[in-house]
Design a protein around this motif. Sequence first.
Motif, PDB file in Angstrom:
ATOM      1  N   TYR A  74      47.897  34.402  67.541  1.00 42.30           N
ATOM      2  CA  TYR A  74      48.577  33.903  68.748  1.00 42.30           C
ATOM      3  C   TYR A  74      48.879  35.049  69.697  1.00 42.30           C
ATOM      4  O   TYR A  74      49.420  36.080  69.299  1.00 42.30           O
ATOM      5  N   ARG A  75      48.524  34.844  70.972  1.00 41.27           N
ATOM      6  CA  ARG A  75      48.795  35.831  72.016  1.00 41.27           C
ATOM      7  C   ARG A  75      49.456  35.124  73.196  1.00 41.27           C
ATOM      8  O   ARG A  75      48.977  34.094  73.658  1.00 41.27           O
ATOM      9  N   SER A  76      50.531  35.695  73.678  1.00 42.49           N
ATOM     10  CA  SER A  76      51.260  35.159  74.819  1.00 42.49           C
ATOM     11  C   SER A  76      52.387  36.140  75.131  1.00 42.49           C
ATOM     12  O   SER A  76      52.708  36.995  74.314  1.00 42.49           O
ATOM     13  N   TYR A  77      52.954  36.030  76.313  1.00 49.29           N
ATOM     14  CA  TYR A  77      54.098  36.860  76.680  1.00 49.29           C
ATOM     15  C   TYR A  77      55.260  35.902  76.906  1.00 49.29           C
ATOM     16  O   TYR A  77      55.167  35.004  77.745  1.00 49.29           O
ATOM     17  N   HIS A  78      56.330  36.059  76.145  1.00 46.28           N
ATOM     18  CA  HIS A  78      57.495  35.184  76.266  1.00 46.28           C
ATOM     19  C   HIS A  78      58.654  35.990  76.839  1.00 46.28           C
ATOM     20  O   HIS A  78      58.941  37.087  76.365  1.00 46.28           O
ATOM     21  N   ILE A  79      59.299  35.408  77.823  1.00 53.32           N
ATOM     22  CA  ILE A  79      60.499  36.039  78.365  1.00 53.32           C
ATOM     23  C   ILE A  79      61.493  34.940  78.730  1.00 53.32           C
ATOM     24  O   ILE A  79      61.117  33.918  79.312  1.00 53.32           O
ATOM     25  N   VAL A  80      62.726  35.113  78.303  1.00 54.55           N
ATOM     26  CA  VAL A  80      63.787  34.160  78.625  1.00 54.55           C
ATOM     27  C   VAL A  80      64.663  34.812  79.686  1.00 54.55           C
ATOM     28  O   VAL A  80      65.209  35.901  79.474  1.00 54.55           O
ATOM     29  N   SER A 140      59.450  38.917  74.347  1.00 55.83           N
ATOM     30  CA  SER A 140      58.518  39.145  73.237  1.00 55.83           C
ATOM     31  C   SER A 140      57.107  39.253  73.797  1.00 55.83           C
ATOM     32  O   SER A 140      56.612  38.315  74.417  1.00 55.83           O
ATOM     33  N   ASP A 141      56.462  40.391  73.540  1.00 50.10           N
ATOM     34  CA  ASP A 141      55.097  40.616  74.019  1.00 50.10           C
ATOM     35  C   ASP A 141      54.118  40.399  72.858  1.00 50.10           C
ATOM     36  O   ASP A 141      53.840  41.310  72.087  1.00 50.10           O
ATOM     37  N   TYR A 142      53.613  39.169  72.755  1.00 51.51           N
ATOM     38  CA  TYR A 142      52.626  38.844  71.732  1.00 51.51           C
ATOM     39  C   TYR A 142      51.198  39.098  72.225  1.00 51.51           C
ATOM     40  O   TYR A 142      50.241  38.724  71.550  1.00 51.51           O
ATOM     41  N   ILE A 143      51.072  39.727  73.384  1.00 52.07           N
ATOM     42  CA  ILE A 143      49.757  40.165  73.851  1.00 52.07           C
ATOM     43  C   ILE A 143      49.525  41.574  73.314  1.00 52.07           C
ATOM     44  O   ILE A 143      48.502  41.853  72.697  1.00 52.07           O
ATOM     45  N   GLY A 144      50.497  42.448  73.548  1.00 54.09           N
ATOM     46  CA  GLY A 144      50.415  43.809  73.024  1.00 54.09           C
ATOM     47  C   GLY A 144      50.460  43.842  71.505  1.00 54.09           C
ATOM     48  O   GLY A 144      49.839  44.677  70.866  1.00 54.09           O
ATOM     49  N   LYS A 145      51.199  42.902  70.925  1.00 55.69           N
ATOM     50  CA  LYS A 145      51.311  42.805  69.468  1.00 55.69           C
ATOM     51  C   LYS A 145      51.183  41.329  69.071  1.00 55.69           C
ATOM     52  O   LYS A 145      52.189  40.629  68.924  1.00 55.69           O
ATOM     53  N   PRO A 146      49.934  40.844  68.910  1.00 61.06           N
ATOM     54  CA  PRO A 146      49.723  39.430  68.570  1.00 61.06           C
ATOM     55  C   PRO A 146      50.346  39.067  67.222  1.00 61.06           C
ATOM     56  O   PRO A 146      50.519  39.919  66.347  1.00 61.06           O
ATOM     57  N   LYS A 147      50.656  37.782  67.064  1.00 59.86           N
ATOM     58  CA  LYS A 147      51.141  37.288  65.772  1.00 59.86           C
ATOM     59  C   LYS A 147      49.990  37.346  64.763  1.00 59.86           C
ATOM     60  O   LYS A 147      48.820  37.403  65.134  1.00 59.86           O
ATOM     61  N   ALA A 148      50.332  37.313  63.496  1.00 60.76           N
ATOM     62  CA  ALA A 148      49.335  37.437  62.425  1.00 60.76           C
ATOM     63  C   ALA A 148      48.249  36.368  62.500  1.00 60.76           C
ATOM     64  O   ALA A 148      47.101  36.614  62.149  1.00 60.76           O
ATOM     65  N   ASN A 149      48.600  35.189  62.998  1.00 60.72           N
ATOM     66  CA  ASN A 149      47.613  34.106  63.065  1.00 60.72           C
ATOM     67  C   ASN A 149      46.671  34.231  64.271  1.00 60.72           C
ATOM     68  O   ASN A 149      45.764  33.428  64.436  1.00 60.72           O
TER      69      ASN A 149
END
Length: 192
Positions: free
Chosen positions: A119-125, A108-117
């Motif tokens: 939040y920015r981060s890059y998550h990878i499992v 999940s790329d929350y840097i390219g597409k931040p959450k509505a609140n």
Amino acid sequence: MTEEEYLCFVQPYEDALKNLRVRVDVLNQDYRRKYQNYPIHHIQHRIKQKESIENKLKTNGHEISIDSARNYLTDIAGLRVICFFVRDIYGVVNLLKKQNDIVIIKESDYIGKPKANGYRSYHIVFGVPVYHTDGMEYYPVEIQLRTMSMDLWASMEHRICYKGNKEAEAAKAFQDYAASLMRMEEAMEEFL
């Protein structure tokens, strides 16, 4: 889940976490040797506590058991990699993806597409191989990659909004803070 069951259950997750921690550290040190620079400021790690596992299973409507934890949770082992700049995050992710003995489970790329609140981060499992006397099995380890300013924002938002139950009061302010921090990061990165 008894304490003894929990300790036996998390042992291979701890092994997978150690494996991935070493890989990330080696990449950072190799980068430092080659380029006299390094992309990672620091690394944090954790194994989810027994109570946290049980609460997450309960919240998501799953039976509280070892089997449910194994089948439904991918964040029992976690690394947080704090980088200097956004480009460092993508660089580390690309280097990890080139390692052909670990597999991507979720990304999940929350840097390219931040959450509505904000939040920015890059998550990878990653599925990380763990070798024991009776064979090999993959165990999930979640990596969250953030810049220092993203980590500041997420830590403060978690403390004030999530743990402090003031989400509604602070939501707009935290969206503004996220935008300000992003502009600051982008301006600083131009100096490189």
